[in-house]
Design a protein around this motif. Structure first.
Motif, PDB file in Angstrom:
ATOM      1  N   GLY A   1      34.404  40.154  47.087  1.00 19.98           N
ATOM      2  CA  GLY A   1      34.571  40.375  45.662  1.00 19.98           C
ATOM      3  C   GLY A   1      34.733  41.843  45.330  1.00 19.98           C
TER       4      GLY A   1
ATOM      5  N   LEU B   1      38.218  42.978  46.264  1.00 17.34           N
ATOM      6  CA  LEU B   1      39.192  42.544  45.266  1.00 17.34           C
ATOM      7  C   LEU B   1      39.102  43.384  43.995  1.00 17.34           C
ATOM      8  N   LEU B   2      37.894  43.798  43.632  1.00 13.54           N
ATOM      9  CA  LEU B   2      37.736  44.675  42.467  1.00 13.54           C
ATOM     10  C   LEU B   2      38.446  46.001  42.691  1.00 13.54           C
TER      11      LEU B   2
ATOM     12  N   HIS C   1      42.302  45.488  42.483  1.00 10.66           N
ATOM     13  CA  HIS C   1      42.884  45.196  41.172  1.00 10.66           C
ATOM     14  C   HIS C   1      42.532  46.218  40.103  1.00 10.66           C
TER      15      HIS C   1
ATOM     16  N   PHE D   1      43.260  36.141  39.479  1.00 13.97           N
ATOM     17  CA  PHE D   1      42.489  36.998  40.374  1.00 13.97           C
ATOM     18  C   PHE D   1      41.061  37.193  39.868  1.00 13.97           C
ATOM     19  N   LEU D   2      40.835  37.065  38.556  1.00 12.65           N
ATOM     20  CA  LEU D   2      39.467  37.154  38.040  1.00 12.65           C
ATOM     21  C   LEU D   2      38.620  35.982  38.541  1.00 12.65           C
TER      22      LEU D   2
ATOM     23  N   ILE E   1      37.681  36.761  42.165  1.00  9.48           N
ATOM     24  CA  ILE E   1      36.593  37.739  42.223  1.00  9.48           C
ATOM     25  C   ILE E   1      35.276  37.079  41.837  1.00  9.48           C
TER      26      ILE E   1
ATOM     27  N   CYS F   1      33.880  34.819  44.561  1.00 10.54           N
ATOM     28  CA  CYS F   1      33.303  35.602  45.663  1.00 10.54           C
ATOM     29  C   CYS F   1      31.912  36.108  45.293  1.00 10.54           C
ATOM     30  N   LEU F   2      31.775  36.574  44.056  1.00  9.61           N
ATOM     31  CA  LEU F   2      30.459  37.029  43.609  1.00  9.61           C
ATOM     32  C   LEU F   2      29.468  35.871  43.543  1.00  9.61           C
TER      33      LEU F   2
ATOM     34  N   CYS G   1      27.743  40.637  35.060  1.00  9.73           N
ATOM     35  CA  CYS G   1      29.199  40.529  35.151  1.00  9.73           C
ATOM     36  C   CYS G   1      29.759  39.485  34.191  1.00  9.73           C
TER      37      CYS G   1
ATOM     38  N   LEU H   1      33.397  39.463  33.189  1.00  8.01           N
ATOM     39  CA  LEU H   1      34.294  38.915  34.205  1.00  8.01           C
ATOM     40  C   LEU H   1      34.280  37.390  34.185  1.00  8.01           C
TER      41      LEU H   1
END
Length: 662
Positions: free
Chosen positions: A187, A190-191, A194, A217-218, A221, A224-225, A272, A275
């Motif tokens: 994650g 990816l942050l 992007h 893509f959000l 991410i 993954c988190l 987060c 997000l």
């Protein structure tokens, strides 16, 4: 308040760790205790001062303390700094306040243990990393604290390292959390790809200024988190480490696995929220994982006999409630339950430790009973914890749990009503297994040995007070242990009053306090206000009725007619499956662990040992033999051979001299 003093919050327990960790072995135990308590009291007082300052200021802005760039390369900079807002302030209050009480309790519980200095050094180290995690201004610094609490947890769970089960539990916790941490790292990568940043402010500001960022893509991410959060907060499928972590000393269970470390995943998801609000799919995954974990762990908790394992599965289940709240975008409700859970679950673990202490190491509830008159302070304080977690009004757990159920019911999630039903069933099961624990421990006939054999503390999780056990039999804990119980019992009673909703005549102070952090979501919204107070009161009444039903069932089967369920269980085909925790550990062992170990052995024995190690040794030997064969011929004893070699050497020297000139 000087913002730079914020650094003292994490650095103070780190200094305590350094002192006790280096010279603690040579210090008297009272001095070790004083050092550990002083360096945890300092951050608690600083957080109190910070709370007063932020309330007086009345400003919603966070306090940032930046120390310049930490990582700075072309197009990518990570600042090194900490920040405090209303969310992190609540977390700091829980970590430092409950953490200090557990340190105080530990001074009595661990008083006769070997490695006393080492235990408090590890506790202080944990407090340092947990403070870093909460104060972090960037994903990277949060990850440092994230990994640090994993390390401290490994050290504390395996404190009784001469006991195989404790050592294995520590390794299991460490390895399972590494699986989750791999998702967290993905994650973060990816942050960076992007957003080109790991700073919370920069990432969240970029999302806020780009309304076209939706899903995609959000979602990747966020998922993954979530993998990282399921590992740290013990959710399906990475929950398996937490029940085994009960092998550590009981104060460790209260500190790490009730009040702090396991809440890190919930805190990260709430942090987060900007997000997650852009990804309804990710929020749905969080909600489903939370609901499934809550009811799954509650099922297992109903049939456990070890008093600490009942509380362990209860922790997994309650964390599922918090995940469920975050999954329906009710972040304030999730943090509210996180706070109240820290109070009553720390109380329950420490009370269980007091029971274990009274019985000189016994943890099996089948060997307890009738303890309410023997240890009355422990009984009454634990009673408050049991009633709080069961959701009996007006104790803390009632308000926070019902807020989650209400927000789930009125959420726009397509399966919100089903998730609410799962949460309601879990509430009834929670009430049942907690009152089962209560009745089996404190009521009925005494099933314990009045003068048990002294505990072997290389193999027991208990405070070693064998002399007192033999002199006085079952006995109440000292007041250094009882004082934290009394304070936590008070918090378990009144801690929920800061979140009383308007439907029940309150003002939801904690929700308003967190409003500056949890701005209105852009995609997912909780339309609870439209439902009206009548619905909220009705749902609360249903929840209380279910909790009372759980109490009644436990009362009938474990007080009025004890042994009835035991007879039913003996003939049930489902009971062995649940009692063996649905064989999840065994399935993981067959499907994942054994093949990985076989593959690792193949790599080690065939490629590394057989190829690299043995092959390089054989190659070195053959090379030596070949060179020796050549050089041996030079020493032939033949004068003509020597003259030939002399001529050859002279020619080589002349050739080198000639070519060196050019």
């Amino acid at each position: 308040m000087n913002p730079n003093s914020l650094w003292l919050i994490p650095l103070s327990p780190f200094l305590g760790f350094l002192i006790n960790g280096t010279v603690g072995r040579r210090l008297p135990r009272p001095l070790v205790t004083a050092i550990a308590l002083f360096f945890t009291a300092v951050p608690m007082l600083l957080v109190l001062q910070l709370w007063i300052f932020m309330k007086a200021a009345g400003a919603p802005e966070a306090i940032h303390v930046l120390c310049g760039p930490w990582i700075q390369i072309t197009g990518f900079t990570v600042p090194f700094g900490i920040a405090v807002d209303h969310l992190s302030l609540i977390m700091l209050a829980i970590v430092t306040g409950v953490g200090f009480l557990i340190h105080l309790y530990s001074a009595g519980y661990m008083a006769h243990e070997e490695g006393y200095w080492r235990f408090f050094a590890y506790l202080n180290l944990f407090m340092f990393f947990m403070s870093i995690l909460v104060l972090a201004e960037s994903f990277l610094l949060l990850f440092v604290g994230w990994e640090g609490v994993g390390l401290a947890s490994y050290l504390l769970i395996g404190f009784y390292f001469t006991k195989d089960s404790a050592a294995n539990a520590g390794k299991k916790a460490f390895i399972v959390n590494r699986i989750g941490d791999f998702g967290f790292l993905l994650g973060m990568f990816l942050l960076v790809a992007h957003f080109g940043s790991l700073s919370f402010n920069e990432v969240f500001a970029s999302i806020a200024t780009h309304p076209e960022y939706q899903g995609g893509f959000l979602t990747a991410i966020a998922l993954c988190l979530v993998v990282g959060a399921t590992g740290k907060s013990a959710q399906i499928p990475l929950y398996v480490w937490l029940p085994d972590a009960m092998e550590g000393p009981t104060p460790v269970s209260a500190l790490i696995h009730a009040a702090t470390m396991v809440t890190a995943g919930i805190y990260m998801v709430a942090r987060c929220h900007v997000l997650f609000d852009r990804s309804p799919f990710a929020l749905g995954v969080v909600a489903i994982i939370g609901a499934a974990t809550a009811i799954f762990a509650a099922c297992i908790g109903m049939v456990q006999h070890d008093i600490k394992r009942v509380l362990a599965y209860s922790t997994v289940s309650q964390l599922g409630y918090m995940f469920l709240a975050c999954g329906v975008a009710a972040y304030s409700a999730g943090i509210f339950h996180l706070m109240t859970h820290a109070f009553f679950k720390a109380l329950l673990f420490l009370s269980a430790g007091s029971v274990i202490h009274a019985l000189s190491g016994e943890q099996d509830m089948r060997k307890m009973g009738g303890l309410r008159k023997r240890i009355p302070v422990t009984f009454w304080t634990m009673t408050m914890g049991v009633f709080a977690i069961a959701g009996i009004p007006p104790l803390a757990g009632f308000f926070s749990k019902d807020e989650i159920l209400y927000q789930t019911f009125v959420s726009p999630n397509p399966i919100g009503k089903l998730l609410w039903l799962v949460g309601l069933a879990t509430a009834g099961m929670t009430s049942f297994y907690m009152f089962r624990l209560w009745f089996k421990t404190f009521f009925g006939p005494e099933r314990f040995d009045e003068h048990p054999a002294p505990a072997d503390h290389a193999h027991k999780d208990a405070h070693d007070d064998a002399q007192a056990a033999h002199a006085h039999g079952v006995h109440e804990s000292p007041w250094i242990m009882l004082t934290p119980l009394v304070l936590l019992a008070i918090l378990s009673i009144i801690g929920g009053w800061v979140g009383v909703p308007a439907a029940l005549g309150g003002h939801d102070e904690i929700g308003h306090f967190l409003d500056p952090v949890f701005v209105a979501p852009l995609v997912v919204a909780v339309d609870g206000e439209k439902a009206g107070h009548g619905l909220e009161l009705g749902l609360a009444a249903v929840s209380v009725a279910v909790a009372l039903l759980g109490f009644f069932v436990a009362y009938v089967f474990y007080y009025k007619r004890p042994g009835t369920l035991g007879k039913l269980a003996a003939t049930s085909k489902l009971y062995p499956i649940v009692a063996n925790k649905f064989y999840i550990d065994e399935i993981y062992n067959v499907v994942i662990v054994t093949p990985l170990l076989a593959f690792a052995r193949l790599i080690l024995e065939v490629l590394v040992d057989g190829g690299l190690v043995n092959g390089s040794g054989k190659l070195a030997g053959l090379t030596t033999i070949g060179l020796s064969n050549v050089t041996r011929k030079m020493q032939s004893g033949n004068i003509r051979s020597y003259a030939g070699w002399l001529a050859f050497g002279a020619a080589c020297v002349i050739a080198v001299m000639i070519f060196a000139r050019f």
